[in-house]
Design a protein around this motif. Structure first.
Motif, PDB file in Angstrom:
ATOM      1  N   ILE A   1     -57.424 -48.699 -50.602  1.00  0.00           N
ATOM      2  CA  ILE A   1     -57.160 -50.128 -50.792  1.00  0.00           C
ATOM      3  C   ILE A   1     -55.677 -50.435 -50.642  1.00  0.00           C
ATOM      4  CG2 ILE A   1     -57.140 -51.974 -52.534  1.00  0.00           C
ATOM      5  CD1 ILE A   1     -59.781 -50.805 -53.577  1.00  0.00           C
ATOM      6  N   LEU A   2     -54.822 -49.512 -51.068  1.00  0.00           N
ATOM      7  CA  LEU A   2     -53.387 -49.760 -51.063  1.00  0.00           C
ATOM      8  C   LEU A   2     -52.703 -49.425 -49.742  1.00  0.00           C
ATOM      9  CD1 LEU A   2     -52.328 -48.603 -54.648  1.00  0.00           C
ATOM     10  CD2 LEU A   2     -52.964 -50.880 -53.846  1.00  0.00           C
ATOM     11  N   ARG A   3     -53.457 -49.020 -48.753  1.00  0.00           N
ATOM     12  CA  ARG A   3     -52.856 -48.758 -47.447  1.00  0.00           C
ATOM     13  C   ARG A   3     -52.345 -50.059 -46.845  1.00  0.00           C
ATOM     14  NH1 ARG A   3     -57.059 -44.517 -44.472  1.00  0.00           N
ATOM     15  NH2 ARG A   3     -56.723 -42.769 -45.921  1.00  0.00           N
ATOM     16  N   PRO A   4     -51.162 -50.041 -46.237  1.00  0.00           N
ATOM     17  CA  PRO A   4     -50.590 -51.274 -45.675  1.00  0.00           C
ATOM     18  C   PRO A   4     -51.513 -51.989 -44.702  1.00  0.00           C
ATOM     19  CG  PRO A   4     -48.949 -49.521 -45.708  1.00  0.00           C
ATOM     20  CD  PRO A   4     -50.251 -48.891 -46.104  1.00  0.00           C
ATOM     21  N   VAL A   5     -52.208 -51.245 -43.857  1.00  0.00           N
ATOM     22  CA  VAL A   5     -53.064 -51.896 -42.870  1.00  0.00           C
ATOM     23  C   VAL A   5     -54.211 -52.639 -43.542  1.00  0.00           C
ATOM     24  CG1 VAL A   5     -54.526 -49.846 -42.533  1.00  0.00           C
ATOM     25  CG2 VAL A   5     -54.320 -51.557 -40.707  1.00  0.00           C
ATOM     26  N   MET A   6     -54.727 -52.098 -44.638  1.00  0.00           N
ATOM     27  CA  MET A   6     -55.812 -52.766 -45.359  1.00  0.00           C
ATOM     28  C   MET A   6     -55.304 -54.047 -46.031  1.00  0.00           C
ATOM     29  SD  MET A   6     -58.422 -50.889 -44.769  1.00  0.00           S
ATOM     30  CE  MET A   6     -59.623 -51.415 -45.976  1.00  0.00           C
TER      31      MET A   6
ATOM     32  N   SER B   1     -56.257 -58.076 -45.336  1.00  0.00           N
ATOM     33  CA  SER B   1     -56.612 -58.973 -46.432  1.00  0.00           C
ATOM     34  C   SER B   1     -55.725 -60.212 -46.435  1.00  0.00           C
ATOM     35  CB  SER B   1     -56.492 -58.237 -47.763  1.00  0.00           C
ATOM     36  OG  SER B   1     -56.840 -59.080 -48.839  1.00  0.00           O
ATOM     37  N   LEU B   2     -54.427 -60.022 -46.223  1.00  0.00           N
ATOM     38  CA  LEU B   2     -53.498 -61.156 -46.212  1.00  0.00           C
ATOM     39  C   LEU B   2     -53.809 -62.113 -45.070  1.00  0.00           C
ATOM     40  CD1 LEU B   2     -50.096 -59.422 -47.037  1.00  0.00           C
ATOM     41  CD2 LEU B   2     -51.242 -61.179 -48.401  1.00  0.00           C
ATOM     42  N   ARG B   3     -54.075 -61.561 -43.887  1.00  0.00           N
ATOM     43  CA  ARG B   3     -54.357 -62.426 -42.744  1.00  0.00           C
ATOM     44  C   ARG B   3     -55.668 -63.190 -42.944  1.00  0.00           C
ATOM     45  NH1 ARG B   3     -50.551 -61.787 -39.170  1.00  0.00           N
ATOM     46  NH2 ARG B   3     -49.422 -59.806 -38.990  1.00  0.00           N
ATOM     47  N   ASN B   4     -56.582 -62.595 -43.649  1.00  0.00           N
ATOM     48  CA  ASN B   4     -57.826 -63.288 -43.968  1.00  0.00           C
ATOM     49  C   ASN B   4     -57.555 -64.455 -44.924  1.00  0.00           C
ATOM     50  OD1 ASN B   4     -60.712 -63.685 -44.121  1.00  0.00           O
ATOM     51  ND2 ASN B   4     -60.649 -62.714 -46.127  1.00  0.00           N
ATOM     52  N   VAL B   5     -56.713 -64.208 -45.924  1.00  0.00           N
ATOM     53  CA  VAL B   5     -56.350 -65.274 -46.872  1.00  0.00           C
ATOM     54  C   VAL B   5     -55.612 -66.390 -46.155  1.00  0.00           C
ATOM     55  CG1 VAL B   5     -54.893 -65.830 -48.862  1.00  0.00           C
ATOM     56  CG2 VAL B   5     -56.302 -63.769 -48.897  1.00  0.00           C
ATOM     57  N   TRP B   6     -54.664 -66.034 -45.295  1.00  0.00           N
ATOM     58  CA  TRP B   6     -53.892 -67.046 -44.570  1.00  0.00           C
ATOM     59  C   TRP B   6     -54.771 -67.870 -43.637  1.00  0.00           C
ATOM     60  CZ3 TRP B   6     -49.807 -62.799 -43.222  1.00  0.00           C
ATOM     61  CH2 TRP B   6     -48.973 -62.601 -44.316  1.00  0.00           C
ATOM     62  N   SER B   7     -55.789 -67.253 -43.076  1.00  0.00           N
ATOM     63  CA  SER B   7     -56.665 -67.992 -42.164  1.00  0.00           C
ATOM     64  C   SER B   7     -57.465 -69.061 -42.893  1.00  0.00           C
ATOM     65  CB  SER B   7     -57.623 -67.025 -41.456  1.00  0.00           C
ATOM     66  OG  SER B   7     -58.580 -66.495 -42.369  1.00  0.00           O
ATOM     67  N   MET B   8     -57.708 -68.835 -44.190  1.00  0.00           N
ATOM     68  CA  MET B   8     -58.461 -69.807 -44.979  1.00  0.00           C
ATOM     69  C   MET B   8     -57.555 -70.855 -45.605  1.00  0.00           C
ATOM     70  SD  MET B   8     -61.376 -67.456 -46.840  1.00  0.00           S
ATOM     71  CE  MET B   8     -60.200 -66.328 -47.600  1.00  0.00           C
ATOM     72  N   ASP B   9     -56.348 -70.441 -46.000  1.00  0.00           N
ATOM     73  CA  ASP B   9     -55.399 -71.369 -46.615  1.00  0.00           C
ATOM     74  C   ASP B   9     -53.993 -70.835 -46.395  1.00  0.00           C
ATOM     75  OD1 ASP B   9     -53.961 -73.161 -48.069  1.00  0.00           O
ATOM     76  OD2 ASP B   9     -54.949 -72.796 -49.983  1.00  0.00           O
ATOM     77  N   SER B  10     -53.288 -71.430 -45.459  1.00  0.00           N
ATOM     78  CA  SER B  10     -51.955 -70.940 -45.106  1.00  0.00           C
ATOM     79  C   SER B  10     -50.923 -71.236 -46.180  1.00  0.00           C
ATOM     80  CB  SER B  10     -51.494 -71.561 -43.777  1.00  0.00           C
ATOM     81  OG  SER B  10     -51.459 -72.980 -43.892  1.00  0.00           O
ATOM     82  N   ASN B  11     -51.264 -72.084 -47.143  1.00  0.00           N
ATOM     83  CA  ASN B  11     -50.312 -72.470 -48.189  1.00  0.00           C
ATOM     84  C   ASN B  11     -50.538 -71.734 -49.503  1.00  0.00           C
ATOM     85  OD1 ASN B  11     -49.051 -74.465 -46.536  1.00  0.00           O
ATOM     86  ND2 ASN B  11     -50.775 -75.839 -46.951  1.00  0.00           N
ATOM     87  N   VAL B  12     -51.423 -70.749 -49.498  1.00  0.00           N
ATOM     88  CA  VAL B  12     -51.727 -70.047 -50.743  1.00  0.00           C
ATOM     89  C   VAL B  12     -50.527 -69.249 -51.236  1.00  0.00           C
ATOM     90  CG1 VAL B  12     -52.649 -67.962 -49.648  1.00  0.00           C
ATOM     91  CG2 VAL B  12     -53.460 -68.647 -51.922  1.00  0.00           C
TER      92      VAL B  12
ATOM     93  N   ARG C   1     -46.105 -68.589 -50.702  1.00  0.00           N
ATOM     94  CA  ARG C   1     -44.906 -69.320 -50.296  1.00  0.00           C
ATOM     95  C   ARG C   1     -44.494 -69.001 -48.865  1.00  0.00           C
ATOM     96  NH1 ARG C   1     -40.833 -69.328 -55.583  1.00  0.00           N
ATOM     97  NH2 ARG C   1     -42.224 -70.500 -56.965  1.00  0.00           N
ATOM     98  N   ASP C   2     -44.760 -67.794 -48.419  1.00  0.00           N
ATOM     99  CA  ASP C   2     -44.429 -67.433 -47.041  1.00  0.00           C
ATOM    100  C   ASP C   2     -45.517 -66.525 -46.496  1.00  0.00           C
ATOM    101  OD1 ASP C   2     -43.504 -64.390 -47.188  1.00  0.00           O
ATOM    102  OD2 ASP C   2     -42.660 -65.415 -48.929  1.00  0.00           O
ATOM    103  N   ASN C   3     -45.661 -66.528 -45.203  1.00  0.00           N
ATOM    104  CA  ASN C   3     -46.689 -65.729 -44.536  1.00  0.00           C
ATOM    105  C   ASN C   3     -46.059 -64.513 -43.863  1.00  0.00           C
ATOM    106  OD1 ASN C   3     -48.358 -67.746 -45.391  1.00  0.00           O
ATOM    107  ND2 ASN C   3     -48.772 -68.587 -43.376  1.00  0.00           N
ATOM    108  N   THR C   4     -45.373 -63.726 -44.668  1.00  0.00           N
ATOM    109  CA  THR C   4     -44.719 -62.526 -44.152  1.00  0.00           C
ATOM    110  C   THR C   4     -45.346 -61.288 -44.787  1.00  0.00           C
ATOM    111  OG1 THR C   4     -43.028 -62.551 -45.894  1.00  0.00           O
ATOM    112  CG2 THR C   4     -42.549 -63.758 -43.847  1.00  0.00           C
ATOM    113  N   LEU C   5     -45.177 -60.165 -44.113  1.00  0.00           N
ATOM    114  CA  LEU C   5     -45.697 -58.902 -44.643  1.00  0.00           C
ATOM    115  C   LEU C   5     -44.635 -58.268 -45.534  1.00  0.00           C
ATOM    116  CD1 LEU C   5     -47.462 -57.591 -41.412  1.00  0.00           C
ATOM    117  CD2 LEU C   5     -48.494 -58.707 -43.399  1.00  0.00           C
ATOM    118  N   SER C   6     -44.371 -58.932 -46.631  1.00  0.00           N
ATOM    119  CA  SER C   6     -43.373 -58.470 -47.597  1.00  0.00           C
ATOM    120  C   SER C   6     -44.046 -57.691 -48.714  1.00  0.00           C
ATOM    121  CB  SER C   6     -42.625 -59.667 -48.179  1.00  0.00           C
ATOM    122  OG  SER C   6     -43.534 -60.516 -48.885  1.00  0.00           O
ATOM    123  N   ASN C   7     -43.252 -56.950 -49.461  1.00  0.00           N
ATOM    124  CA  ASN C   7     -43.797 -56.204 -50.590  1.00  0.00           C
ATOM    125  C   ASN C   7     -44.434 -57.126 -51.623  1.00  0.00           C
ATOM    126  OD1 ASN C   7     -43.108 -53.769 -49.509  1.00  0.00           O
ATOM    127  ND2 ASN C   7     -41.569 -53.236 -51.049  1.00  0.00           N
ATOM    128  N   LYS C   8     -43.850 -58.307 -51.784  1.00  0.00           N
ATOM    129  CA  LYS C   8     -44.411 -59.261 -52.749  1.00  0.00           C
ATOM    130  C   LYS C   8     -45.813 -59.676 -52.335  1.00  0.00           C
ATOM    131  CE  LYS C   8     -43.444 -63.635 -55.071  1.00  0.00           C
ATOM    132  NZ  LYS C   8     -42.480 -64.767 -55.216  1.00  0.00           N
TER     133      LYS C   8
END
Length: 217
Positions: free
Chosen positions: A135-140, A144-155, A157-164
């Protein structure tokens, strides 16, 4: 004698205390027909429909109508009240039996995987579970993040692959992994085991070492 007509609209009740309002037909004037006037009446004389129509909050100011400085003071006061109600966290020696928990800022976060039947395994601590590493692998997490962004891009603060954002995706996925259910209730939150939270933070740390932590609402 004037005939009384009770009005059911809550806008017609002009007193915050013990009086409602009644429309009275006044005497006809020489220039034209009678016109209704608004008169206060005791609350006990109102009908049930009229009482139910009263708005007890009609005189309260709306948040969007407050001046910026007043709104800031109100929100600051709420934040202080919230901090006062948060019970401090426990030391791991008090609650941890898996050996990997750390001290967290609140009592709600001071939970060991061994105390949760969802996270209890024969392998010892939940962080040793092979699925947790998956689950903690970066690619996984990126998927997950891209799936969330596709549903709501404002969920976020930023749409970057940051540690946060990786931590956000990790906490989200670990919740569904542990509880294995869809939560329909809005704003439903539950704290993850302290050891799991620490595992995520070690893998995806914040440079400032300043974390938001668990928010119950």
């Amino acid at each position: 004698m004037a005939e009384a007509h009770y009005h059911d609209s809550p806008d017609m009740f002009d007193s915050p205390d013990l009086f409602g309002s009644v429309l009275m037909d006044t005497d006809a004037s020489e220039d034209g027909p009678r016109e209704p006037s608004l008169l206060p009446i005791p609350l006990h004389e109102l009908s049930l429909t009229q009482i139910n129509g009263l708005d007890p909050y009609r005189d309260d100011p709306l948040l969007e109508n407050l001046k910026p400085e007043v709104l800031k003071a109100y929100l600051d006061e709420k934040e202080v009240e919230k901090e006062k109600t948060v019970e401090p966290g426990l030391g791991p020696e008090t609650y941890c039996t898996c050996g990997n928990c750390t001290k967290k800022p609140s009592l709600e976060e001071s939970v060991c995987c061994k105390s949760m039947h969802q996270a209890s395994t024969d392998q010892g601590c939940i962080v040793n579970n092979e699925y947790v590493d998956l689950i903690l692998r970066p690619v996984m997490l990126e998927v997950s993040l891209r799936n969330v962004w596709s549903m709501d891009s404002n969920v976020l603060r930023d749409n970057t692959l940051s540690n946060k954002n990786y931590r956000y995706a990790a906490y989200r996925n670990l919740f569904f992994f542990l509880f294995r259910k869809n939560v329909k209730r809005k704003n439903y939150r539950v704290a993850l085991p302290s050891c799991l939270v620490e595992r995520v933070r070690v893998k995806y740390p914040e440079d400032s070492d300043n974390y938001v932590g668990f928010m119950s609402k």
